[in-house]
Design an enzyme around this catalytic site. Structure first.
Site, short mmCIF file in Angstrom:
data_model
loop_
_atom_site.label_atom_id
_atom_site.label_comp_id
_atom_site.label_asym_id
_atom_site.label_seq_id
_atom_site.Cartn_x
_atom_site.Cartn_y
_atom_site.Cartn_z
N ALA A 45 26.49 50.22 38.00
CA ALA A 45 25.48 49.76 38.97
C ALA A 45 24.81 50.97 39.60
CB ALA A 45 26.15 48.90 40.04
N LYS A 206 39.10 60.17 57.62
CA LYS A 206 40.24 60.65 56.82
C LYS A 206 41.50 60.73 57.68
CE LYS A 206 37.30 63.23 53.64
NZ LYS A 206 36.50 64.44 53.50
N GLY A 305 33.23 67.71 46.16
CA GLY A 305 32.52 68.07 44.92
C GLY A 305 32.75 67.00 43.86
N1 LIG Z 1 30.82 64.13 47.14
C1 LIG Z 1 32.08 64.37 47.45
O1 LIG Z 1 32.54 65.53 47.43
C2 LIG Z 1 32.99 63.27 47.80
C3 LIG Z 1 32.55 61.99 48.00
N2 LIG Z 1 33.43 60.99 48.34
C4 LIG Z 1 32.97 59.64 48.52
O2 LIG Z 1 32.52 59.14 47.28
C5 LIG Z 1 31.49 58.19 47.48
C6 LIG Z 1 30.27 58.63 46.70
O3 LIG Z 1 29.88 59.91 47.14
P1 LIG Z 1 28.78 60.76 46.34
O4 LIG Z 1 28.87 60.52 44.89
O5 LIG Z 1 28.91 62.14 46.86
O6 LIG Z 1 27.46 60.12 46.93
P2 LIG Z 1 26.02 60.04 46.23
O7 LIG Z 1 25.06 59.72 47.31
O8 LIG Z 1 25.78 61.25 45.40
O9 LIG Z 1 26.19 58.82 45.23
C7 LIG Z 1 26.19 57.48 45.62
C8 LIG Z 1 25.31 56.75 44.61
O10 LIG Z 1 25.42 55.36 44.84
C9 LIG Z 1 24.14 54.80 44.66
N3 LIG Z 1 24.11 53.53 45.37
C10 LIG Z 1 24.08 53.30 46.70
N4 LIG Z 1 24.06 51.97 46.96
C11 LIG Z 1 24.07 51.35 45.77
C12 LIG Z 1 24.07 50.00 45.36
N5 LIG Z 1 24.02 49.01 46.26
N6 LIG Z 1 24.09 49.71 44.06
C13 LIG Z 1 24.13 50.71 43.15
N7 LIG Z 1 24.15 52.02 43.45
C14 LIG Z 1 24.11 52.32 44.76
C15 LIG Z 1 23.18 55.83 45.22
O11 LIG Z 1 21.88 55.65 44.70
C16 LIG Z 1 23.83 57.12 44.74
O12 LIG Z 1 23.35 57.53 43.50
C17 LIG Z 1 31.28 58.12 49.00
O13 LIG Z 1 32.08 57.09 49.51
C18 LIG Z 1 31.82 59.46 49.47
O14 LIG Z 1 32.25 59.44 50.80
C19 LIG Z 1 34.78 61.23 48.48
C20 LIG Z 1 35.27 62.48 48.30
C21 LIG Z 1 34.42 63.61 47.98
N1 LIG Z 2 31.63 65.15 52.55
C1 LIG Z 2 33.01 65.24 52.27
C2 LIG Z 2 33.27 64.96 50.83
C3 LIG Z 2 34.68 64.76 50.54
O1 LIG Z 2 35.37 63.91 51.09
C4 LIG Z 2 33.51 66.63 52.59
O2 LIG Z 2 32.67 67.52 52.78
O3 LIG Z 2 34.72 66.82 52.69
#
Ligand SMILES: NC(=O)C1=CN([C@@H]2O[C@H](COP(=O)(O)OP(=O)(O)OC[C@H]3O[C@@H](n4cnc5c(N)ncnc54)[C@H](O)[C@@H]3O)[C@@H](O)[C@H]2O)C=CC1
Ligand SMILES: N[C@@H](CC=O)C(=O)O
Ligand code: NA
Length: 430
Positions: A45, A206, A305
């Site tokens: 999705a 967290k 990351g």
């Molecule tokens: N980036 C990181 O280092 C980390 C992220 N997370 C968590 O992982 C999750 C994702 O983070 P990221 O990948 O960094 O965010 P991101 O913003 O890069 O990716 C999220 C994606 O979901 C899509 N999206 C949003 N609503 C949607 C919907 N209704 N239907 C389909 N697609 C939808 C967005 O267009 C986007 O491409 C978050 O909950 C974040 O807190 C957890 C640990 C580390």
């Molecule tokens: N935005 C968060 C991503 C991982 O959980 C962070 O910077 O630690």
């Protein structure tokens, strides 16, 4: 090995989701061996289906996330879209449909984990979320499983990669706040709205998850005292340097001595450069878990990351797929202890503060009197004089937040005190 594949729906294909899809494809053979059945990406999705996504069959892309989680053939849903809604509704719909869920969504788990856990139990499916805290670092599973026979008393650490990256850059290269945040965003560390990182909401979520698992009780993000790093100035970082300290955003969860309460707080703190957390650089995270029998355990590694976070997601995916095959589920919510959450005013820490005062006789005595009146004992005072004014750099012994706040309020009322800055907690205990 079973030949019929387990079908996985991926919700979100951003920083984390794209790496999950890549690893699922490139490691497909190994994953199948480890699980005992192939895993197949059955749908993804996304918001923008027209965007080219390397390694993903465009036919798998859909904007209909709800339709995808309700499909009859989906075994596992991986939620990496983030935020509260529609993530919560999609997860609940997936569970109702019999799918296990793997999520990286700390914001949602910390706000409404109880609802998700209840739904998982009701529908006999798994809810795993190792990636939600400290990225790649195996931390939730050790708390949930390896330490299930021990009594955890304290969890302390750095759990936000973005803010650690910013503070590290400010300290080591003298970079400005905005410039360092930009870099962290480019590297995929920051949340979609980086306010969550820099205002401490992400770390607080967290901390809530950690406290809940560590102390077997329910703690939500709203229970966590929170200060971010937006008020940390270059001057604070420099002041820390002169004391041979660094500034870090810490999450601290403690069991109360009374045995019936816990506390959880997130705030910047000065720590000595000799402290093990001081050497945690860039977007790395490190968490100490102190427990009765095991003693002090340290967990360290990449905290943010795409690829590191996807590693944790994939670990969960393998676990829930194995459970599916053996028609079992992993441990559910453990919140039997039902402890109360103490207010931050009762937390005891040391404090650093800079007082701009008039440089004249008796000033030090007047200032010391106010500290003494509120039972805040002074550890060190360093005076830097300049043109009739002086800066007193004061570090206190341990005091409650309430006592320190009362001291600061009274000091602000003194005519000889021109300004008070750099108020920051000092943590020395590892
Ligand atoms: N980036 C990181 O280092 C980390 C992220 N997370 C968590 O992982 C999750 C994702 O983070 P990221 O990948 O960094 O965010 P991101 O913003 O890069 O990716 C999220 C994606 O979901 C899509 N999206 C949003 N609503 C949607 C919907 N209704 N239907 C389909 N697609 C939808 C967005 O267009 C986007 O491409 C978050 O909950 C974040 O807190 C957890 C640990 C580390
Ligand atoms: N935005 C968060 C991503 C991982 O959980 C962070 O910077 O630690
Ligand atoms: Na983790």
């Amino acid at each position: 090995m079973r030949t019929q594949p387990l079908k996985v729906a991926l919700l979100g294909c951003g920083v984390v989701g794209s790496e999950v899809a890549r690893i699922m494809t490139t490691h497909a053979t190994d994953l199948a061996q480890r699980i005992g059945a192939p895993v197949e990406l059955a749908g993804v999705a996304v918001r923008r289906p027209g965007r080219v996504r390397e390694g993903i069959d465009p036919a798998l892309l859909t904007t209909d996330a709800e339709g995808l989680v309700k499909r009859g053939d989906i075994d596992v849903v991986v939620e990496v879209i983030g935020g509260i809604e529609p993530a919560r509704s999609l997860i609940l719909a997936a569970m109702e449909n019999g799918a296990s869920v793997v999520s990286a969504n700390k914001a949602l788990l910390a706000e409404d984990g109880a609802t998700l856990h209840a739904a998982a139990a009701k529908h006999g499916v798994d809810l795993y979320y190792e990636a939600s805290v400290a990225g790649a670092i195996p931390l939730l599973r050790p708390l949930r499983e390896s330490l299930a026979g021990d009594k955890v008393n304290r969890v302390l650490g750095i759990v936000n990669g973005t803010t650690n990256f910013i503070l590290d850059r400010m300290d080591s290269t003298g970079a400005g706040f905005a410039e360092a945040l930009d870099e962290a965003t480019q590297l995929g560390y920051a949340e979609a709205d980086p306010t969550a990182d820099i205002e401490g909401f992400d770390a607080a979520a967290k901390a809530a998850i950690l406290a809940g698992l560590a102390f077997h009780t329910r703690v939500t993000a709203a229970d966590v005292y929170r200060e971010g790093i937006t008020e940390v100035t270059a001057a604070d970082v420099a002041s820390a340097r002169t004391m041979d300290c660094v500034v870090k955003l810490l999450a601290i969860c403690e069991r109360g001595a009374d045995g019936t309460s816990v506390s959880a707080r997130v705030h910047p703190a000065m720590i000595p450069r000799s402290h093990p957390l001081a050497s945690v650089r860039e977007a790395y995270n490190a968490v100490f878990v102190e427990s009765e029998a095991a003693g002090s355990l340290m967990f360290y590694g990449p905290g943010a990351g795409g690829a590191p976070t996807a590693s944790a997601v994939l670990g969960d995916l393998v676990a829930v797929c194995r459970n599916k095959l053996s028609e079992t589920t992993g441990p559910g919510e453990s919140a039997y202890a039902n402890l109360s959450v103490r207010p931050v005013g009762e937390a005891v820490t040391r404090y650093h503060l800079n007082l701009d005062v008039a440089d004249k006789p008796g000033v030090l005595a007047s200032v010391a009197t106010v500290f003494a009146k509120h039972d805040v004992s002074i550890d060190t005072v360093r005076q830097q004089g300049r043109d009739g004014d002086a800066t007193l750099v004061i570090v206190t012994h341990s005091a409650t937040d309430a006592a320190l706040s009362a001291t600061v309020a009274e000091l602000r009322g003194l005519e000889i005190v021109r300004d008070i800055a750099g108020i920051m907690r000092v943590e020395t205990q590892g």
